[in-house]
Design a protein around this motif. Structure first.
Motif, PDB file in Angstrom:
ATOM      1  N   ALA A  34       2.620 -35.839  -9.236  1.00 39.74           N
ATOM      2  CA  ALA A  34       3.675 -35.810 -10.242  1.00 39.74           C
ATOM      3  C   ALA A  34       5.020 -35.899  -9.529  1.00 39.74           C
ATOM      4  O   ALA A  34       5.122 -35.659  -8.325  1.00 39.74           O
ATOM      5  N   GLY A  35       6.032 -36.234 -10.305  1.00 38.47           N
ATOM      6  CA  GLY A  35       7.375 -36.318  -9.739  1.00 38.47           C
ATOM      7  C   GLY A  35       7.494 -37.398  -8.684  1.00 38.47           C
ATOM      8  O   GLY A  35       8.170 -37.206  -7.679  1.00 38.47           O
ATOM      9  N   GLY A  36       6.816 -38.517  -8.913  1.00 41.85           N
ATOM     10  CA  GLY A  36       6.884 -39.605  -7.940  1.00 41.85           C
ATOM     11  C   GLY A  36       6.262 -39.242  -6.610  1.00 41.85           C
ATOM     12  O   GLY A  36       6.668 -39.737  -5.564  1.00 41.85           O
ATOM     13  N   GLY A  37       5.268 -38.347  -6.650  1.00 43.68           N
ATOM     14  CA  GLY A  37       4.578 -37.953  -5.421  1.00 43.68           C
ATOM     15  C   GLY A  37       5.175 -36.732  -4.744  1.00 43.68           C
ATOM     16  O   GLY A  37       4.716 -36.344  -3.672  1.00 43.68           O
ATOM     17  N   LEU A  38       6.170 -36.098  -5.365  1.00 40.29           N
ATOM     18  CA  LEU A  38       6.757 -34.905  -4.767  1.00 40.29           C
ATOM     19  C   LEU A  38       5.792 -33.717  -4.814  1.00 40.29           C
ATOM     20  O   LEU A  38       5.881 -32.813  -3.987  1.00 40.29           O
ATOM     21  N   VAL A  39       4.899 -33.735  -5.787  1.00 40.73           N
ATOM     22  CA  VAL A  39       3.847 -32.720  -5.871  1.00 40.73           C
ATOM     23  C   VAL A  39       2.516 -33.456  -5.893  1.00 40.73           C
ATOM     24  O   VAL A  39       2.305 -34.360  -6.697  1.00 40.73           O
ATOM     25  N   LYS A  40       1.634 -33.079  -4.970  1.00 38.94           N
ATOM     26  CA  LYS A  40       0.298 -33.666  -4.904  1.00 38.94           C
ATOM     27  C   LYS A  40      -0.704 -32.527  -4.773  1.00 38.94           C
ATOM     28  O   LYS A  40      -0.435 -31.537  -4.104  1.00 38.94           O
ATOM     29  N   LEU A  41      -1.830 -32.712  -5.443  1.00 38.73           N
ATOM     30  CA  LEU A  41      -2.898 -31.738  -5.264  1.00 38.73           C
ATOM     31  C   LEU A  41      -4.237 -32.436  -5.288  1.00 38.73           C
ATOM     32  O   LEU A  41      -4.356 -33.554  -5.764  1.00 38.73           O
ATOM     33  N   LYS A  50      -8.390 -27.714  -4.355  1.00 41.51           N
ATOM     34  CA  LYS A  50      -8.645 -27.717  -2.915  1.00 41.51           C
ATOM     35  C   LYS A  50      -7.363 -27.633  -2.092  1.00 41.51           C
ATOM     36  O   LYS A  50      -7.357 -27.019  -1.044  1.00 41.51           O
ATOM     37  N   SER A  51      -6.299 -28.285  -2.565  1.00 42.64           N
ATOM     38  CA  SER A  51      -5.045 -28.236  -1.810  1.00 42.64           C
ATOM     39  C   SER A  51      -3.868 -28.576  -2.714  1.00 42.64           C
ATOM     40  O   SER A  51      -4.028 -29.243  -3.731  1.00 42.64           O
ATOM     41  N   VAL A  52      -2.696 -28.090  -2.299  1.00 43.09           N
ATOM     42  CA  VAL A  52      -1.439 -28.383  -3.003  1.00 43.09           C
ATOM     43  C   VAL A  52      -0.396 -28.711  -1.950  1.00 43.09           C
ATOM     44  O   VAL A  52      -0.257 -27.994  -0.965  1.00 43.09           O
ATOM     45  N   LYS A  53       0.307 -29.813  -2.155  1.00 44.38           N
ATOM     46  CA  LYS A  53       1.414 -30.192  -1.258  1.00 44.38           C
ATOM     47  C   LYS A  53       2.664 -30.356  -2.115  1.00 44.38           C
ATOM     48  O   LYS A  53       2.664 -31.090  -3.095  1.00 44.38           O
ATOM     49  N   ILE A  54       3.716 -29.656  -1.724  1.00 44.38           N
ATOM     50  CA  ILE A  54       4.974 -29.690  -2.469  1.00 44.38           C
ATOM     51  C   ILE A  54       6.087 -30.114  -1.521  1.00 44.38           C
ATOM     52  O   ILE A  54       6.270 -29.510  -0.457  1.00 44.38           O
ATOM     53  N   ASP A  55       6.802 -31.145  -1.909  1.00 43.42           N
ATOM     54  CA  ASP A  55       7.925 -31.612  -1.102  1.00 43.42           C
ATOM     55  C   ASP A  55       8.970 -30.503  -1.023  1.00 43.42           C
ATOM     56  O   ASP A  55       9.323 -29.897  -2.041  1.00 43.42           O
ATOM     57  N   PRO A  56       9.477 -30.223   0.166  1.00 37.19           N
ATOM     58  CA  PRO A  56      10.452 -29.150   0.333  1.00 37.19           C
ATOM     59  C   PRO A  56      11.714 -29.306  -0.528  1.00 37.19           C
ATOM     60  O   PRO A  56      12.365 -28.309  -0.871  1.00 37.19           O
ATOM     61  N   LEU A  70       5.800 -29.670 -12.671  1.00 34.08           N
ATOM     62  CA  LEU A  70       5.239 -30.723 -11.833  1.00 34.08           C
ATOM     63  C   LEU A  70       3.841 -30.351 -11.332  1.00 34.08           C
ATOM     64  O   LEU A  70       2.961 -31.217 -11.255  1.00 34.08           O
ATOM     65  N   VAL A  71       3.636 -29.089 -11.012  1.00 35.25           N
ATOM     66  CA  VAL A  71       2.304 -28.648 -10.578  1.00 35.25           C
ATOM     67  C   VAL A  71       1.301 -28.806 -11.719  1.00 35.25           C
ATOM     68  O   VAL A  71       0.186 -29.294 -11.537  1.00 35.25           O
ATOM     69  N   ILE A  72       1.708 -28.436 -12.922  1.00 30.74           N
ATOM     70  CA  ILE A  72       0.835 -28.596 -14.089  1.00 30.74           C
ATOM     71  C   ILE A  72       0.535 -30.074 -14.326  1.00 30.74           C
ATOM     72  O   ILE A  72      -0.613 -30.452 -14.577  1.00 30.74           O
ATOM     73  N   SER A  73       1.552 -30.914 -14.236  1.00 33.05           N
ATOM     74  CA  SER A  73       1.348 -32.356 -14.437  1.00 33.05           C
ATOM     75  C   SER A  73       0.409 -32.948 -13.397  1.00 33.05           C
ATOM     76  O   SER A  73      -0.474 -33.754 -13.724  1.00 33.05           O
ATOM     77  N   ALA A  74       0.570 -32.553 -12.141  1.00 31.18           N
ATOM     78  CA  ALA A  74      -0.304 -33.051 -11.079  1.00 31.18           C
ATOM     79  C   ALA A  74      -1.743 -32.576 -11.304  1.00 31.18           C
ATOM     80  O   ALA A  74      -2.700 -33.328 -11.111  1.00 31.18           O
TER      81      ALA A  74
END
Length: 107
Positions: A34-41, A50-56, A70-74
């Motif tokens: 979500a957010g153009g790839g700023l949040v990926k899970l 399994k994993s969560v990656k959040i752009d700083p 964004l986390v919910i959307s991802a």
């Protein structure tokens, strides 16, 4: 009688295929973003995260709600991908079988 034996064999074959498909799905992981790839899970077909990656750049005090959304959307994105994969595999497996409409969605 022969038809009944054929149906029993088909049911056994279907059960075996279902178990194999479930085992395959247990190993698959789906990435949501979500957010153009700023949040990926990454999530499994059983919705295990399994994993969560959040752009700083999203770590801004006072704007937590944006990050939460964004986390919910991802998460929804990954779950939708997993559900589509399950439906596609079910449709593939049940192709040609005389099942009532909507039956594959029950699995």
């Amino acid at each position: 009688m022969r038809d009944m034996m054929g149906l029993m064999k088909q049911a056994q074959d279907m059960q075996k295929k279902m178990a194999e498909m479930q085992a395959q799905l247990d190993t698959l992981e789906f990435e949501g973003s979500a957010g153009g790839g700023l949040v990926k899970l990454v999530m499994t077909a059983k919705n295990v995260l399994k994993s969560v990656k959040i752009d700083p750049s999203l770590m801004v005090q006072g704007e937590e709600e944006i990050l939460e959304d964004l986390v919910i959307s991802a998460s929804n994105d990954a779950r939708n991908k997993a559900e589509r994969a399950v439906q596609e595999r079910m449709a593939e497996m049940t192709k040609g079988l005389p099942l009532p409409p909507g039956m594959p969605k029950l699995f």
